[in-house]
Design a protein around this motif. Structure first.
Motif, mmCIF file in Angstrom:
data_model
loop_
_atom_site.group_PDB
_atom_site.id
_atom_site.type_symbol
_atom_site.label_atom_id
_atom_site.label_comp_id
_atom_site.label_asym_id
_atom_site.label_seq_id
_atom_site.Cartn_x
_atom_site.Cartn_y
_atom_site.Cartn_z
ATOM 1 N N LEU A 5 0.856 -1.264 0.067
ATOM 2 C CA LEU A 5 -0.091 0.147 -0.049
ATOM 3 C C LEU A 5 0.986 1.201 -0.119
ATOM 4 O O LEU A 5 1.929 1.502 0.859
ATOM 5 C CB LEU A 5 -0.693 0.071 1.197
ATOM 6 N N CYS A 6 0.659 2.104 -0.874
ATOM 7 C CA CYS A 6 1.204 3.329 -0.861
ATOM 8 C C CYS A 6 0.179 4.561 -0.967
ATOM 9 O O CYS A 6 -0.749 4.328 -1.727
ATOM 10 C CB CYS A 6 2.284 3.438 -2.302
ATOM 11 N N TYR A 7 0.554 5.522 0.022
ATOM 12 C CA TYR A 7 -0.370 6.471 0.088
ATOM 13 C C TYR A 7 0.206 7.993 0.338
ATOM 14 O O TYR A 7 1.255 7.859 1.017
ATOM 15 C CB TYR A 7 -1.463 6.213 1.254
ATOM 16 N N ALA A 8 -0.497 8.897 -0.325
ATOM 17 C CA ALA A 8 -0.230 10.346 0.158
ATOM 18 C C ALA A 8 -1.038 10.741 1.188
ATOM 19 O O ALA A 8 -2.252 10.850 1.463
ATOM 20 C CB ALA A 8 -0.476 11.096 -0.999
ATOM 21 N N ILE A 9 -0.272 11.522 2.263
ATOM 22 C CA ILE A 9 -1.034 11.908 3.430
ATOM 23 C C ILE A 9 -1.503 13.271 3.433
ATOM 24 O O ILE A 9 -2.631 13.781 3.530
ATOM 25 C CB ILE A 9 0.261 11.630 4.721
ATOM 26 N N PRO A 14 3.685 17.146 0.563
ATOM 27 C CA PRO A 14 3.645 15.675 0.008
ATOM 28 C C PRO A 14 4.630 14.814 1.001
ATOM 29 O O PRO A 14 5.712 15.025 1.145
ATOM 30 C CB PRO A 14 4.283 15.942 -1.480
ATOM 31 N N LYS A 15 3.686 13.822 1.537
ATOM 32 C CA LYS A 15 4.536 12.983 2.311
ATOM 33 C C LYS A 15 3.905 11.422 1.824
ATOM 34 O O LYS A 15 2.734 11.039 1.934
ATOM 35 C CB LYS A 15 4.297 13.387 3.656
ATOM 36 N N VAL A 16 4.752 10.623 1.632
ATOM 37 C CA VAL A 16 4.337 9.278 0.625
ATOM 38 C C VAL A 16 4.607 8.340 1.881
ATOM 39 O O VAL A 16 5.751 8.165 2.365
ATOM 40 C CB VAL A 16 4.865 9.012 -0.510
ATOM 41 N N GLU A 17 3.825 7.231 2.268
ATOM 42 C CA GLU A 17 4.184 6.252 3.359
ATOM 43 C C GLU A 17 3.925 4.937 2.449
ATOM 44 O O GLU A 17 3.055 4.954 1.480
ATOM 45 C CB GLU A 17 3.037 6.343 4.301
ATOM 46 N N THR A 18 4.437 3.903 2.839
ATOM 47 C CA THR A 18 4.349 2.453 2.289
ATOM 48 C C THR A 18 4.326 1.430 3.330
ATOM 49 O O THR A 18 5.047 1.700 4.436
ATOM 50 C CB THR A 18 5.640 2.245 1.347
ATOM 51 N N GLU A 19 3.313 0.627 3.190
ATOM 52 C CA GLU A 19 3.096 -0.461 3.878
ATOM 53 C C GLU A 19 3.173 -1.905 3.276
ATOM 54 O O GLU A 19 2.834 -1.770 1.821
ATOM 55 C CB GLU A 19 1.897 -0.338 5.108
ATOM 56 N N TYR A 20 3.557 -2.895 3.653
ATOM 57 C CA TYR A 20 3.674 -4.239 3.104
ATOM 58 C C TYR A 20 2.687 -5.341 4.099
ATOM 59 O O TYR A 20 3.098 -5.340 5.081
ATOM 60 C CB TYR A 20 5.107 -4.572 2.978
ATOM 61 N N PHE A 21 2.282 -6.196 3.036
ATOM 62 C CA PHE A 21 1.087 -7.290 3.731
ATOM 63 C C PHE A 21 1.450 -8.301 3.115
ATOM 64 O O PHE A 21 1.724 -8.453 1.928
ATOM 65 C CB PHE A 21 -0.256 -6.848 3.589
ATOM 66 N N ASP A 22 1.500 -9.525 4.003
ATOM 67 C CA ASP A 22 1.413 -10.768 3.279
ATOM 68 C C ASP A 22 0.042 -11.220 3.161
ATOM 69 O O ASP A 22 -0.215 -12.114 2.139
ATOM 70 C CB ASP A 22 2.198 -11.744 4.539
ATOM 71 N N SER A 23 -0.955 -10.807 3.922
ATOM 72 C CA SER A 23 -2.352 -11.157 3.774
ATOM 73 C C SER A 23 -3.255 -10.367 2.881
ATOM 74 O O SER A 23 -3.050 -8.970 3.259
ATOM 75 C CB SER A 23 -3.019 -11.011 5.211
ATOM 76 N N PHE A 24 -3.827 -10.738 1.852
ATOM 77 C CA PHE A 24 -4.510 -9.958 0.910
ATOM 78 C C PHE A 24 -5.825 -9.217 1.839
ATOM 79 O O PHE A 24 -6.101 -7.967 1.637
ATOM 80 C CB PHE A 24 -5.178 -10.830 -0.159
ATOM 81 N N LEU A 34 -7.540 3.740 4.612
ATOM 82 C CA LEU A 34 -6.877 4.803 4.021
ATOM 83 C C LEU A 34 -7.818 5.731 2.943
ATOM 84 O O LEU A 34 -7.521 6.841 2.677
ATOM 85 C CB LEU A 34 -5.698 4.326 3.322
ATOM 86 N N CYS A 35 -8.599 5.066 2.147
ATOM 87 C CA CYS A 35 -9.376 5.635 1.074
ATOM 88 C C CYS A 35 -10.194 6.728 1.867
ATOM 89 O O CYS A 35 -10.447 7.682 1.109
ATOM 90 C CB CYS A 35 -10.127 4.638 0.242
ATOM 91 N N SER A 36 -10.570 6.615 2.885
ATOM 92 C CA SER A 36 -11.360 7.536 3.926
ATOM 93 C C SER A 36 -10.598 8.884 4.393
ATOM 94 O O SER A 36 -11.184 10.015 4.674
ATOM 95 C CB SER A 36 -12.159 6.916 4.897
ATOM 96 N N CYS A 38 -7.104 9.837 2.854
ATOM 97 C CA CYS A 38 -5.914 10.099 2.253
ATOM 98 C C CYS A 38 -6.525 10.584 0.641
ATOM 99 O O CYS A 38 -7.486 10.231 0.307
ATOM 100 C CB CYS A 38 -5.136 9.044 2.099
ATOM 101 N N ARG A 39 -5.556 11.237 0.198
ATOM 102 C CA ARG A 39 -6.255 11.758 -1.269
ATOM 103 C C ARG A 39 -5.662 10.649 -2.167
ATOM 104 O O ARG A 39 -6.543 10.774 -3.257
ATOM 105 C CB ARG A 39 -5.200 13.058 -1.456
ATOM 106 N N ASP A 40 -4.669 9.861 -1.998
ATOM 107 C CA ASP A 40 -4.326 8.813 -2.962
ATOM 108 C C ASP A 40 -3.721 7.583 -2.214
ATOM 109 O O ASP A 40 -3.118 7.564 -1.563
ATOM 110 C CB ASP A 40 -3.155 9.422 -4.056
ATOM 111 N N VAL A 41 -4.124 6.612 -2.821
ATOM 112 C CA VAL A 41 -3.902 5.218 -2.179
ATOM 113 C C VAL A 41 -3.991 4.248 -3.160
ATOM 114 O O VAL A 41 -4.593 4.045 -4.190
ATOM 115 C CB VAL A 41 -5.192 4.516 -1.299
ATOM 116 N N VAL A 42 -2.648 3.594 -3.266
ATOM 117 C CA VAL A 42 -2.282 2.449 -4.181
ATOM 118 C C VAL A 42 -2.179 1.181 -3.551
ATOM 119 O O VAL A 42 -1.485 1.116 -2.598
ATOM 120 C CB VAL A 42 -1.226 2.723 -5.156
ATOM 121 N N LEU A 43 -2.858 0.151 -4.098
ATOM 122 C CA LEU A 43 -2.883 -1.196 -3.533
ATOM 123 C C LEU A 43 -2.123 -2.179 -4.920
ATOM 124 O O LEU A 43 -2.865 -1.996 -5.885
ATOM 125 C CB LEU A 43 -4.319 -1.890 -3.322
ATOM 126 N N ALA A 44 -1.007 -2.588 -4.451
ATOM 127 C CA ALA A 44 -0.481 -3.225 -5.732
ATOM 128 C C ALA A 44 -0.126 -4.805 -5.306
ATOM 129 O O ALA A 44 0.184 -5.005 -4.076
ATOM 130 C CB ALA A 44 0.806 -2.569 -6.069
#
Length: 69
Positions: A5-9, A14-24, A34-36, A38-44
């Motif tokens: 997950l990468c998101y702009a706060i 501009p401040k970008v944070e990144t988090e990693y997960f094993d579980s979908f 995060l969608c509620s 943050c302005r931008d959120v990417v799930l990859a």
């Protein structure tokens, strides 16, 4: 870690944070929160190297634009 997950706060500083997960399921729950907030959120998916979902929320003057690809 399979999912990222990468998101702009903040927009003004501009401040970008990144988090990693094993579980979908965990990644999707955090993405939803995060969608509620943050302005931008990417799930990859890092194994497939693809973007699963991109959320973008913009307010342009009196107009509101929400996209979810």
């Amino acid at each position: 870690m399979r999912y990222m997950l990468c998101y702009a706060i903040k927009v003004s500083s501009p401040k970008v944070e990144t988090e990693y997960f094993d579980s979908f399921a965990d990644a999707v729950m955090k993405y939803t929160v995060l969608c509620s907030n943050c302005r931008d959120v990417v799930l990859a998916d890092l194994e497939k190297e693809t973007v699963i979902r991109h959320f973008s929320h913009r307010i342009n003057g009196g107009n509101l634009s929400i996209t979810n690809f």
